[in-house]
Scaffold this active site. Sequence first.
Site, mmCIF file in Angstrom:
data_model
loop_
_atom_site.group_PDB
_atom_site.id
_atom_site.type_symbol
_atom_site.label_atom_id
_atom_site.label_comp_id
_atom_site.label_asym_id
_atom_site.label_seq_id
_atom_site.Cartn_x
_atom_site.Cartn_y
_atom_site.Cartn_z
ATOM 1 N N SER A 187 0.826 -1.216 0.000
ATOM 2 C CA SER A 187 0.000 0.000 0.000
ATOM 3 C C SER A 187 0.859 1.263 0.000
ATOM 4 O O SER A 187 2.019 1.227 0.402
ATOM 5 C CB SER A 187 -0.931 -0.018 1.220
ATOM 6 O OG SER A 187 -0.152 -0.112 2.384
ATOM 7 N N ASN A 201 -0.538 7.417 1.282
ATOM 8 C CA ASN A 201 -1.544 8.475 1.398
ATOM 9 C C ASN A 201 -2.875 8.042 1.993
ATOM 10 O O ASN A 201 -3.597 8.861 2.549
ATOM 11 C CB ASN A 201 -1.747 9.172 0.042
ATOM 12 C CG ASN A 201 -2.289 8.253 -1.019
ATOM 13 O OD1 ASN A 201 -2.125 7.033 -0.942
ATOM 14 N ND2 ASN A 201 -2.925 8.813 -2.021
ATOM 15 N N GLU A 213 -2.882 -0.405 -8.991
ATOM 16 C CA GLU A 213 -3.525 0.908 -9.053
ATOM 17 C C GLU A 213 -2.413 1.929 -8.924
ATOM 18 O O GLU A 213 -1.754 2.010 -7.896
ATOM 19 C CB GLU A 213 -4.560 1.059 -7.928
ATOM 20 C CG GLU A 213 -5.720 0.066 -8.002
ATOM 21 C CD GLU A 213 -6.605 0.206 -9.245
ATOM 22 O OE1 GLU A 213 -6.435 1.179 -10.012
ATOM 23 O OE2 GLU A 213 -7.453 -0.675 -9.459
ATOM 24 N N ARG A 226 -3.697 12.697 -3.614
ATOM 25 C CA ARG A 226 -4.666 11.630 -3.897
ATOM 26 C C ARG A 226 -4.442 11.198 -5.347
ATOM 27 O O ARG A 226 -4.272 12.047 -6.224
ATOM 28 C CB ARG A 226 -6.108 12.124 -3.727
ATOM 29 C CG ARG A 226 -6.476 12.440 -2.286
ATOM 30 C CD ARG A 226 -7.801 13.185 -2.174
ATOM 31 N NE ARG A 226 -8.882 12.508 -2.837
ATOM 32 C CZ ARG A 226 -9.552 12.999 -3.887
ATOM 33 N NH1 ARG A 226 -9.236 14.182 -4.393
ATOM 34 N NH2 ARG A 226 -10.531 12.327 -4.434
ATOM 35 N N CYS A 227 -4.496 9.882 -5.563
ATOM 36 C CA CYS A 227 -4.331 9.409 -6.943
ATOM 37 C C CYS A 227 -5.386 10.047 -7.828
ATOM 38 O O CYS A 227 -5.144 10.346 -8.991
ATOM 39 C CB CYS A 227 -4.451 7.888 -6.985
ATOM 40 S SG CYS A 227 -5.978 7.264 -6.288
ATOM 41 N N THR A 228 -6.579 10.253 -7.253
ATOM 42 C CA THR A 228 -7.707 10.769 -8.024
ATOM 43 C C THR A 228 -7.852 12.287 -7.925
ATOM 44 O O THR A 228 -8.908 12.822 -8.272
ATOM 45 C CB THR A 228 -9.010 10.127 -7.534
ATOM 46 O OG1 THR A 228 -8.998 10.176 -6.111
ATOM 47 C CG2 THR A 228 -9.154 8.691 -8.008
#
Length: 477
Positions: free
Chosen positions: A151, A154, A250, A283-285
């Site tokens: 993991s 974040n 991811e 954030r990845c998004t």
Amino acid sequence: MSSSKQVKNRKGKAMDHNKININSPISNKLIGQVDAMSKEEVDSIIGKARKSWPEWNNKSSSERMKYLYRAAELLLERADELSDLMVLEVGKDKKSAYSEVVRTAEMIQSTADIAKSLNGGMIPADNFPGGAKGKFAITKRESLGVVLAVSPFNYPVNLAASKIAPALVAGNVVVFKPATQGSLSGIFLANVFKEAGIPDGVLSVVTGKGSEIGDYIVTHAGIDFINFTGSTEVGQHIASQSRMIPLLMELGGKDAAIVLEDADLELAAKHIVAGAFSYSGQRCTAIKRILVLESKAEDLIKKILVRLGELKVGNPIDTKDGIDVVPLISQNAADFVEELIVDAKEKGAKVLFGGQREGNLIHPTLLDHVTTDMRVAWEEPFGPVLPILRVKSMEEAIDLANQSEYGLQSAVFTTDMNKALEVAEKLEVGTVQINNKTERGPDNLPFLGVKNSGLGVQGIQYSIEAMTRLKSTVINL
Ligand code: NAP
Ligand code: G3H
């Protein structure tokens, strides 16, 4: 378990050589230590996990669910304590950290709920040439064995549990390697599962720097599946190293917010600012670029500037309230973001807001007139800097969005649903958000990246499917 040796430093102070210090990104103070595990320790953990698999796998699925329900309850009881630790360890503000823990407890509970309704199937063969009456396949899903869950820093709790819970409920055992900065929170989470009664060896934690022990773990013969979330660079490295085992990845993103001529600009500004700057854009998004129609750029910018002025910026330790923009995870991370800002300024971008840096705190920064020769147009900053690229048409916006190496998510803002669907159809990403910020949650939704943003699909049901294989038994009457 630890094989650390006590040695003395030049000042005669005792030091543990096989320990890694975890310092807070906020104060730089030491907040804990974790083991830098040796290869032998990794062998022993993976060996124990393999031995634990048959017994765990042979439990009924409903028995495994009970552990998850209990873990979810315990996590909620500990939400305050765990979120305090997350504030110190990854610099997330208390409100966001607390909500990550609650979200995770709900996700673990839902994993058990969803597992209840997963069924196998029956496929008749007599409807196919060569098939025969009385020939049919019974299908069910089987666990894979030892899942390695890696993991990022974040979301040290949610992105760990979203691998662990679906893996366990499906009958796998898990070896969990948290991000080093995030490992205290990860170990806390693993202890919650342990307290819920998860037997020894069914969930174990490996700590140590990815750069030192990572290759050894990901290429270990005792690992049957790698479930990784982190940067594209490390993800690609793991993919190039790993044995012939399935991978779920991811990775990074460069999510675009496409703002069309007929967009509700107030709504767009609200989602863009929340999407780009919460948790400092780590954030990845996060929304990582705006592609706006030239004719609407000035109006949109005015609305964004108002909201930027309302963002709370600072030290999350000082307050229990929400802080949007906090210091970045490390000085290196802040150096990288600063480099992108400097490069853009040198090439003619205009800083409309922010641009200042204090230590590893980068103030929320809005850059206008960004052009495609600037690094910030393409690279993932993982920090609070938002570039605006003005475009002449919807087609140009789609084209620029698709030129990215990444394909995680994109947002499109328009009041015309037909146009929204047309754009959604043409974007090369895993998910398109219509009139909303880009985001992974809720955790039951499918979440995936295409191109360099990932491999495979996450989301409770999809994660269970990814970490199981189909078993077919053909009956011939
Ligand atoms: P990272 O540096 O790639 O690290 C991720 C994990 O990989 C950490 O546990 C790290 O351990 C480990 N690692 C490093 N080298 C390894 C190796 N050779 N073998 C095995 N593991 C290794 O990412 P991060 O800085 O923690 O997170 C930020 C990145 O993650 C961003 O790019 C972001 O977009 C991405 N991310 C993507 C998603 C998504 O769902 N798409 C979600 C969150 C974050 P150490 O900490 O010990 O180095
Ligand atoms: O960093 C990436 C996380 O997966 C983001 O999750 O969009 O639900 O905040 P979220």
